[in-house]
Enzyme design. Sequence first.
Site, PDB file in Angstrom:
ATOM      1  N   ARG A  65       0.948  -1.163   0.017  1.00 24.38           N
ATOM      2  CA  ARG A  65       0.000  -0.247  -0.005  1.00 24.38           C
ATOM      3  C   ARG A  65       0.957   1.236  -0.053  1.00 24.38           C
ATOM      4  NH1 ARG A  65      -2.929   2.587   4.500  1.00 24.38           N
ATOM      5  NH2 ARG A  65      -4.514   3.890   3.871  1.00 24.38           N
ATOM      6  N   HIS A  69       0.603   4.352  -2.428  1.00 26.28           N
ATOM      7  CA  HIS A  69       0.161   5.880  -2.313  1.00 26.28           C
ATOM      8  C   HIS A  69       1.457   6.830  -2.464  1.00 26.28           C
ATOM      9  CE1 HIS A  69      -3.230   5.570   0.904  1.00 26.28           C
ATOM     10  NE2 HIS A  69      -3.344   4.523   0.049  1.00 26.28           N
ATOM     11  N   ASN A  97      -3.471   9.129   4.091  1.00 32.77           N
ATOM     12  CA  ASN A  97      -2.393   8.921   4.906  1.00 32.77           C
ATOM     13  C   ASN A  97      -2.265   9.080   6.327  1.00 32.77           C
ATOM     14  OD1 ASN A  97      -1.552   8.177   2.167  1.00 32.77           O
ATOM     15  ND2 ASN A  97      -0.410  10.291   1.797  1.00 32.77           N
ATOM     16  N   HIS A 196      -6.256  -5.605  -1.875  1.00 34.51           N
ATOM     17  CA  HIS A 196      -7.031  -5.917  -0.843  1.00 34.51           C
ATOM     18  C   HIS A 196      -7.252  -7.166  -0.410  1.00 34.51           C
ATOM     19  CE1 HIS A 196      -8.682  -1.255  -1.005  1.00 34.51           C
ATOM     20  NE2 HIS A 196      -7.415  -1.582  -0.450  1.00 34.51           N
TER      21      HIS A 196
END
Length: 354
Positions: A65, A69, A97, A196
Amino acid sequence: MNTLRLAVTALCCIVVVLGGLPFSSDAQLDPSFYRDTCPKVHSLVREVVRDVSKKDPRMLASLVRLHFHDCFVQGCDGSILLNNTATIVSEQQALPNNNSIRGLDVVNQIKTSVESACPGVVSCADILALAAQISSILAGGPNWKVPLGRRDSLTANRDLANQNLPGPNFNLSALKSAFAVQGLDTNDLVTLSGAHTFGRAHCFLFSDRLYNFSGTGKPDPTLDTTYLQQLRKICPQGATNLANFDPTTPDTFDKNYYSNLQGQKGLLQSDQELFSTKGADTISIVNKFGSSQDAFFDSFKASMIKMGNIAVLTGTKGEIRKQCNFVNKKSAELDIASVASSKESSEQGMVSSF
Protein backbone atom coordinates in the site's frame (compact mmCIF):
# COMPACT_ATOMS: atom_id res chain seq x y z
CA MET A 1 -13.80 9.87 15.82
CA ASN A 2 -16.97 11.32 14.21
CA THR A 3 -14.93 14.29 13.03
CA LEU A 4 -12.31 11.99 11.52
CA ARG A 5 -14.93 9.87 9.81
CA LEU A 6 -16.60 12.96 8.37
CA ALA A 7 -13.23 14.19 7.14
CA VAL A 8 -12.62 10.92 5.35
CA THR A 9 -16.11 10.96 3.89
CA ALA A 10 -15.53 14.49 2.68
CA LEU A 11 -12.34 13.37 1.02
CA CYS A 12 -14.22 10.69 -0.84
CA CYS A 13 -16.39 13.38 -2.41
CA ILE A 14 -13.48 15.32 -3.82
CA VAL A 15 -13.52 15.44 -7.58
CA VAL A 16 -10.24 14.06 -8.82
CA VAL A 17 -8.30 16.73 -10.65
CA LEU A 18 -7.46 15.54 -14.12
CA GLY A 19 -4.43 17.80 -14.29
CA GLY A 20 -2.36 15.51 -12.05
CA LEU A 21 0.95 14.14 -13.10
CA PRO A 22 0.64 11.63 -15.96
CA PHE A 23 2.44 8.37 -16.12
CA SER A 24 5.93 8.38 -17.58
CA SER A 25 6.10 6.54 -20.90
CA ASP A 26 9.79 7.04 -21.54
CA ALA A 27 11.31 6.07 -18.18
CA GLN A 28 14.51 4.09 -18.60
CA LEU A 29 14.23 1.56 -15.78
CA ASP A 30 15.98 -1.81 -15.75
CA PRO A 31 15.68 -4.79 -13.36
CA SER A 32 19.47 -5.15 -13.50
CA PHE A 33 20.16 -1.49 -12.70
CA TYR A 34 22.11 -2.32 -9.51
CA ARG A 35 23.83 -5.42 -10.84
CA ASP A 36 27.30 -3.89 -10.54
CA THR A 37 26.77 -1.14 -7.96
CA CYS A 38 24.69 -3.00 -5.34
CA PRO A 39 24.27 -6.65 -6.36
CA LYS A 40 22.84 -7.74 -3.00
CA VAL A 41 20.08 -5.13 -2.84
CA HIS A 42 17.26 -7.66 -3.32
CA SER A 43 18.49 -9.92 -0.52
CA LEU A 44 19.06 -6.95 1.78
CA VAL A 45 15.50 -5.71 1.31
CA ARG A 46 14.09 -9.21 1.64
CA GLU A 47 15.92 -9.88 4.90
CA VAL A 48 14.43 -6.84 6.64
CA VAL A 49 10.91 -7.36 5.27
CA ARG A 50 10.95 -11.05 6.17
CA ASP A 51 12.12 -10.42 9.73
CA VAL A 52 9.56 -7.67 10.34
CA SER A 53 6.69 -9.68 8.86
CA LYS A 54 7.34 -12.59 11.21
CA LYS A 55 6.35 -10.34 14.10
CA ASP A 56 3.78 -8.32 12.15
CA PRO A 57 2.21 -10.23 9.21
CA ARG A 58 0.06 -7.20 8.44
CA MET A 59 3.20 -5.30 7.42
CA LEU A 60 3.36 -7.08 4.05
CA ALA A 61 0.08 -5.51 2.93
CA SER A 62 1.13 -2.17 4.41
CA LEU A 63 4.32 -2.07 2.32
CA VAL A 64 2.42 -2.80 -0.90
CA ARG A 65 0.00 0.00 0.00
CA LEU A 66 2.86 2.39 0.76
CA HIS A 67 4.24 1.95 -2.78
CA PHE A 68 0.75 2.58 -4.19
CA HIS A 69 0.27 5.74 -2.12
CA ASP A 70 3.66 7.01 -3.23
CA CYS A 71 3.14 6.47 -6.94
CA PHE A 72 -0.30 8.11 -7.08
CA VAL A 73 0.89 11.48 -5.80
CA GLN A 74 3.73 12.85 -7.89
CA GLY A 75 5.01 9.63 -9.34
CA CYS A 76 7.03 6.79 -7.83
CA ASP A 77 9.65 9.05 -6.29
CA GLY A 78 9.60 8.34 -2.55
CA SER A 79 7.84 11.62 -1.78
CA ILE A 80 5.52 9.93 0.72
CA LEU A 81 8.54 9.18 2.92
CA LEU A 82 9.50 12.82 3.48
CA ASN A 83 8.85 14.29 6.92
CA ASN A 84 7.75 17.84 7.62
CA THR A 85 10.63 20.34 7.52
CA ALA A 86 11.08 24.06 6.95
CA THR A 87 10.62 23.50 3.23
CA ILE A 88 8.63 20.24 3.06
CA VAL A 89 4.91 19.82 3.75
CA SER A 90 4.72 16.09 4.26
CA GLU A 91 2.20 13.90 2.44
CA GLN A 92 2.01 11.73 5.54
CA GLN A 93 -0.57 14.07 7.07
CA ALA A 94 -2.82 14.07 4.01
CA LEU A 95 -6.28 12.69 4.83
CA PRO A 96 -5.79 9.33 3.06
CA ASN A 97 -2.43 8.84 4.82
CA ASN A 98 -2.75 10.37 8.28
CA ASN A 99 -2.85 7.68 11.00
CA SER A 100 -3.27 5.20 8.18
CA ILE A 101 -0.07 4.44 6.29
CA ARG A 102 2.36 2.05 7.94
CA GLY A 103 5.88 0.83 7.28
CA LEU A 104 7.82 4.10 7.25
CA ASP A 105 10.10 2.78 9.98
CA VAL A 106 10.59 -0.46 8.04
CA VAL A 107 11.69 1.48 4.97
CA ASN A 108 14.19 3.32 7.18
CA GLN A 109 15.50 -0.02 8.45
CA ILE A 110 15.93 -1.22 4.88
CA LYS A 111 17.68 2.00 3.89
CA THR A 112 20.13 1.67 6.81
CA SER A 113 20.98 -1.88 5.76
CA VAL A 114 21.39 -0.94 2.09
CA GLU A 115 23.44 2.17 2.87
CA SER A 116 25.83 0.06 4.93
CA ALA A 117 26.46 -2.20 1.94
CA CYS A 118 26.16 0.31 -0.91
CA PRO A 119 26.30 3.91 0.33
CA GLY A 120 24.66 6.54 -1.86
CA VAL A 121 23.56 4.09 -4.55
CA VAL A 122 20.00 2.79 -4.04
CA SER A 123 17.09 5.22 -4.01
CA CYS A 124 14.29 5.15 -1.48
CA ALA A 125 11.81 5.03 -4.37
CA ASP A 126 13.39 1.78 -5.55
CA ILE A 127 13.32 0.43 -2.01
CA LEU A 128 9.55 1.00 -1.95
CA ALA A 129 9.13 -0.87 -5.24
CA LEU A 130 11.29 -3.78 -4.08
CA ALA A 131 9.59 -3.97 -0.69
CA ALA A 132 6.19 -4.21 -2.41
CA GLN A 133 7.36 -7.05 -4.67
CA ILE A 134 8.99 -8.96 -1.83
CA SER A 135 5.91 -8.49 0.36
CA SER A 136 3.77 -10.04 -2.37
CA ILE A 137 6.07 -13.05 -2.60
CA LEU A 138 6.27 -13.59 1.16
CA ALA A 139 2.46 -13.53 1.38
CA GLY A 140 2.17 -16.22 -1.30
CA GLY A 141 1.50 -13.82 -4.17
CA PRO A 142 3.12 -13.26 -7.56
CA ASN A 143 6.76 -12.47 -8.25
CA TRP A 144 7.93 -10.09 -10.96
CA LYS A 145 11.15 -8.46 -12.09
CA VAL A 146 11.08 -4.94 -10.67
CA PRO A 147 12.41 -2.30 -13.09
CA LEU A 148 14.89 -0.17 -11.13
CA GLY A 149 16.73 3.11 -11.49
CA ARG A 150 14.27 5.54 -9.92
CA ARG A 151 15.65 8.58 -8.13
CA ASP A 152 14.18 10.34 -5.12
CA SER A 153 12.19 13.56 -5.21
CA LEU A 154 13.25 16.79 -3.56
CA THR A 155 9.64 17.70 -2.83
CA ALA A 156 6.35 16.37 -1.49
CA ASN A 157 2.80 17.44 -2.33
CA ARG A 158 0.12 17.10 0.35
CA ASP A 159 -2.53 18.81 -1.76
CA LEU A 160 -2.00 16.32 -4.57
CA ALA A 161 -2.16 13.45 -2.07
CA ASN A 162 -5.58 14.70 -0.97
CA GLN A 163 -6.72 14.99 -4.60
CA ASN A 164 -5.28 11.90 -6.26
CA LEU A 165 -5.57 9.04 -3.77
CA PRO A 166 -8.84 7.09 -4.16
CA GLY A 167 -11.14 7.12 -1.13
CA PRO A 168 -12.93 4.15 0.48
CA ASN A 169 -16.35 5.52 -0.50
CA PHE A 170 -15.53 6.26 -4.13
CA ASN A 171 -18.05 5.02 -6.67
CA LEU A 172 -16.90 3.30 -9.83
CA SER A 173 -16.82 6.47 -11.90
CA ALA A 174 -14.59 8.25 -9.37
CA LEU A 175 -12.31 5.22 -9.14
CA LYS A 176 -11.88 5.09 -12.91
CA SER A 177 -11.10 8.81 -13.01
CA ALA A 178 -8.49 8.49 -10.24
CA PHE A 179 -6.74 5.70 -12.11
CA ALA A 180 -7.02 7.41 -15.49
CA VAL A 181 -5.11 10.41 -14.12
CA GLN A 182 -2.19 8.03 -13.61
CA GLY A 183 -2.46 6.46 -17.07
CA LEU A 184 -4.00 3.30 -15.63
CA ASP A 185 -7.03 1.66 -17.25
CA THR A 186 -10.01 -0.32 -15.99
CA ASN A 187 -8.12 -3.60 -15.97
CA ASP A 188 -5.40 -1.98 -13.85
CA LEU A 189 -8.08 -0.68 -11.47
CA VAL A 190 -9.61 -4.11 -10.88
CA THR A 191 -6.21 -5.77 -10.75
CA LEU A 192 -4.52 -3.40 -8.30
CA SER A 193 -7.61 -3.34 -6.09
CA GLY A 194 -6.88 -7.04 -5.64
CA ALA A 195 -4.10 -6.04 -3.23
CA HIS A 196 -6.98 -5.84 -0.74
CA THR A 197 -6.80 -9.61 -0.64
CA PHE A 198 -4.69 -9.15 2.48
CA GLY A 199 -4.30 -6.55 5.22
CA ARG A 200 -6.72 -4.67 7.49
CA ALA A 201 -8.86 -1.53 7.46
CA HIS A 202 -10.11 0.71 10.27
CA CYS A 203 -13.82 0.42 11.03
CA PHE A 204 -14.47 4.14 10.48
CA LEU A 205 -13.58 3.73 6.81
CA PHE A 206 -16.69 1.64 6.16
CA SER A 207 -18.93 2.01 9.24
CA ASP A 208 -21.50 3.98 7.22
CA ARG A 209 -22.07 0.83 5.16
CA LEU A 210 -23.04 -1.01 8.32
CA TYR A 211 -25.36 1.54 9.93
CA ASN A 212 -26.19 4.56 7.78
CA PHE A 213 -25.39 4.06 4.11
CA SER A 214 -25.80 7.26 2.11
CA GLY A 215 -27.70 8.83 5.00
CA THR A 216 -30.54 6.28 4.78
CA GLY A 217 -30.21 4.99 8.34
CA LYS A 218 -29.94 1.51 6.83
CA PRO A 219 -26.98 -0.71 5.82
CA ASP A 220 -25.56 -0.89 2.32
CA PRO A 221 -27.91 -3.18 0.35
CA THR A 222 -24.95 -4.63 -1.55
CA LEU A 223 -23.58 -6.20 1.68
CA ASP A 224 -24.26 -9.87 2.29
CA THR A 225 -26.51 -9.98 5.39
CA THR A 226 -24.45 -12.60 7.23
CA TYR A 227 -21.26 -10.66 6.52
CA LEU A 228 -23.00 -7.49 7.70
CA GLN A 229 -23.69 -9.06 11.09
CA GLN A 230 -20.11 -10.28 11.35
CA LEU A 231 -18.79 -6.79 10.63
CA ARG A 232 -21.17 -5.20 13.13
CA LYS A 233 -19.72 -7.44 15.84
CA ILE A 234 -16.19 -6.37 14.90
CA CYS A 235 -17.17 -2.75 14.40
CA PRO A 236 -19.84 -1.50 16.80
CA GLN A 237 -20.74 2.12 16.17
CA GLY A 238 -17.86 4.45 17.00
CA ALA A 239 -15.31 1.62 17.16
CA THR A 240 -11.69 2.16 16.22
CA ASN A 241 -11.05 -1.53 15.59
CA LEU A 242 -9.49 -3.17 12.55
CA ALA A 243 -11.25 -5.60 10.22
CA ASN A 244 -9.67 -8.02 7.77
CA PHE A 245 -10.11 -7.19 4.10
CA ASP A 246 -10.47 -10.92 3.47
CA PRO A 247 -12.35 -12.79 6.22
CA THR A 248 -11.06 -16.16 4.98
CA THR A 249 -7.30 -15.80 4.36
CA PRO A 250 -6.44 -12.34 5.78
CA ASP A 251 -2.65 -12.62 5.52
CA THR A 252 -2.40 -14.53 2.25
CA PHE A 253 -2.13 -13.03 -1.21
CA ASP A 254 -4.65 -14.99 -3.30
CA LYS A 255 -7.73 -14.54 -5.49
CA ASN A 256 -10.21 -14.60 -2.60
CA TYR A 257 -10.71 -10.85 -2.88
CA TYR A 258 -12.65 -11.44 -6.09
CA SER A 259 -14.59 -14.40 -4.68
CA ASN A 260 -15.57 -12.13 -1.80
CA LEU A 261 -16.86 -9.48 -4.20
CA GLN A 262 -18.93 -12.13 -6.00
CA GLY A 263 -20.44 -13.07 -2.63
CA GLN A 264 -21.14 -9.39 -1.72
CA LYS A 265 -18.39 -9.45 0.90
CA GLY A 266 -16.23 -6.56 -0.24
CA LEU A 267 -15.12 -4.64 2.85
CA LEU A 268 -15.03 -1.11 1.42
CA GLN A 269 -17.64 0.47 -0.82
CA SER A 270 -14.85 1.09 -3.34
CA ASP A 271 -14.22 -2.67 -3.38
CA GLN A 272 -17.82 -3.80 -3.87
CA GLU A 273 -18.41 -1.16 -6.54
CA LEU A 274 -16.27 -3.23 -8.90
CA PHE A 275 -18.86 -6.01 -8.92
CA SER A 276 -22.16 -4.51 -7.78
CA THR A 277 -22.36 -1.55 -10.17
CA LYS A 278 -25.05 -2.57 -12.62
CA GLY A 279 -23.79 -3.12 -16.17
CA ALA A 280 -20.18 -2.24 -15.27
CA ASP A 281 -17.34 -3.48 -17.46
CA THR A 282 -15.45 -4.38 -14.28
CA ILE A 283 -17.77 -7.30 -13.50
CA SER A 284 -16.35 -9.58 -16.18
CA ILE A 285 -12.82 -8.88 -14.96
CA VAL A 286 -13.80 -9.72 -11.38
CA ASN A 287 -15.35 -12.96 -12.62
CA LYS A 288 -12.21 -13.83 -14.59
CA PHE A 289 -9.94 -13.32 -11.61
CA GLY A 290 -12.40 -15.03 -9.28
CA SER A 291 -12.18 -18.18 -11.38
CA SER A 292 -8.44 -18.09 -12.13
CA GLN A 293 -5.72 -17.12 -9.68
CA ASP A 294 -3.16 -17.46 -12.46
CA ALA A 295 -5.01 -14.84 -14.51
CA PHE A 296 -5.07 -12.50 -11.50
CA PHE A 297 -1.39 -13.02 -10.71
CA ASP A 298 -0.32 -12.45 -14.32
CA SER A 299 -2.34 -9.25 -14.51
CA PHE A 300 -1.08 -8.07 -11.11
CA LYS A 301 2.54 -8.41 -12.20
CA ALA A 302 1.90 -6.35 -15.33
CA SER A 303 -0.09 -3.67 -13.51
CA MET A 304 2.48 -3.30 -10.72
CA ILE A 305 5.22 -2.76 -13.28
CA LYS A 306 3.01 -0.24 -15.10
CA MET A 307 2.16 1.59 -11.88
CA GLY A 308 5.81 1.56 -10.81
CA ASN A 309 6.66 3.52 -13.95
CA ILE A 310 4.42 6.51 -13.14
CA ALA A 311 6.33 9.80 -13.53
CA VAL A 312 9.61 8.38 -12.26
CA LEU A 313 12.75 10.47 -11.90
CA THR A 314 15.81 9.08 -13.67
CA GLY A 315 19.24 10.19 -14.83
CA THR A 316 20.24 13.39 -13.06
CA LYS A 317 16.76 14.33 -11.86
CA GLY A 318 16.11 14.28 -8.13
CA GLU A 319 18.72 12.61 -5.92
CA ILE A 320 19.63 9.46 -4.02
CA ARG A 321 18.63 10.29 -0.47
CA LYS A 322 20.92 9.28 2.38
CA GLN A 323 17.90 9.12 4.67
CA CYS A 324 14.52 8.31 3.24
CA ASN A 325 12.57 10.80 5.34
CA PHE A 326 14.75 13.83 4.56
CA VAL A 327 16.27 15.30 1.43
CA ASN A 328 20.06 15.46 1.46
CA LYS A 329 21.65 18.36 3.31
CA LYS A 330 22.89 20.15 0.21
CA SER A 331 19.47 19.94 -1.40
CA ALA A 332 17.82 21.19 1.79
CA GLU A 333 20.21 24.15 1.95
CA LEU A 334 19.41 25.03 -1.65
CA ASP A 335 15.67 24.82 -0.89
CA ILE A 336 16.02 27.10 2.12
CA ALA A 337 18.07 29.58 0.09
CA SER A 338 15.42 29.48 -2.64
CA VAL A 339 12.63 30.15 -0.12
CA ALA A 340 14.60 33.03 1.42
CA SER A 341 15.29 34.49 -2.01
CA SER A 342 11.64 34.28 -2.97
CA LYS A 343 10.60 35.92 0.28
CA GLU A 344 13.13 38.74 -0.21
CA SER A 345 11.95 39.32 -3.78
CA SER A 346 8.36 39.41 -2.58
CA GLU A 347 9.17 41.93 0.15
CA GLN A 348 11.08 44.11 -2.32
CA GLY A 349 8.14 43.99 -4.65
CA MET A 350 5.81 45.09 -1.86
CA VAL A 351 8.09 48.04 -0.98
CA SER A 352 8.34 49.19 -4.59
CA SER A 353 4.59 48.97 -5.05
CA PHE A 354 4.07 51.67 -2.46
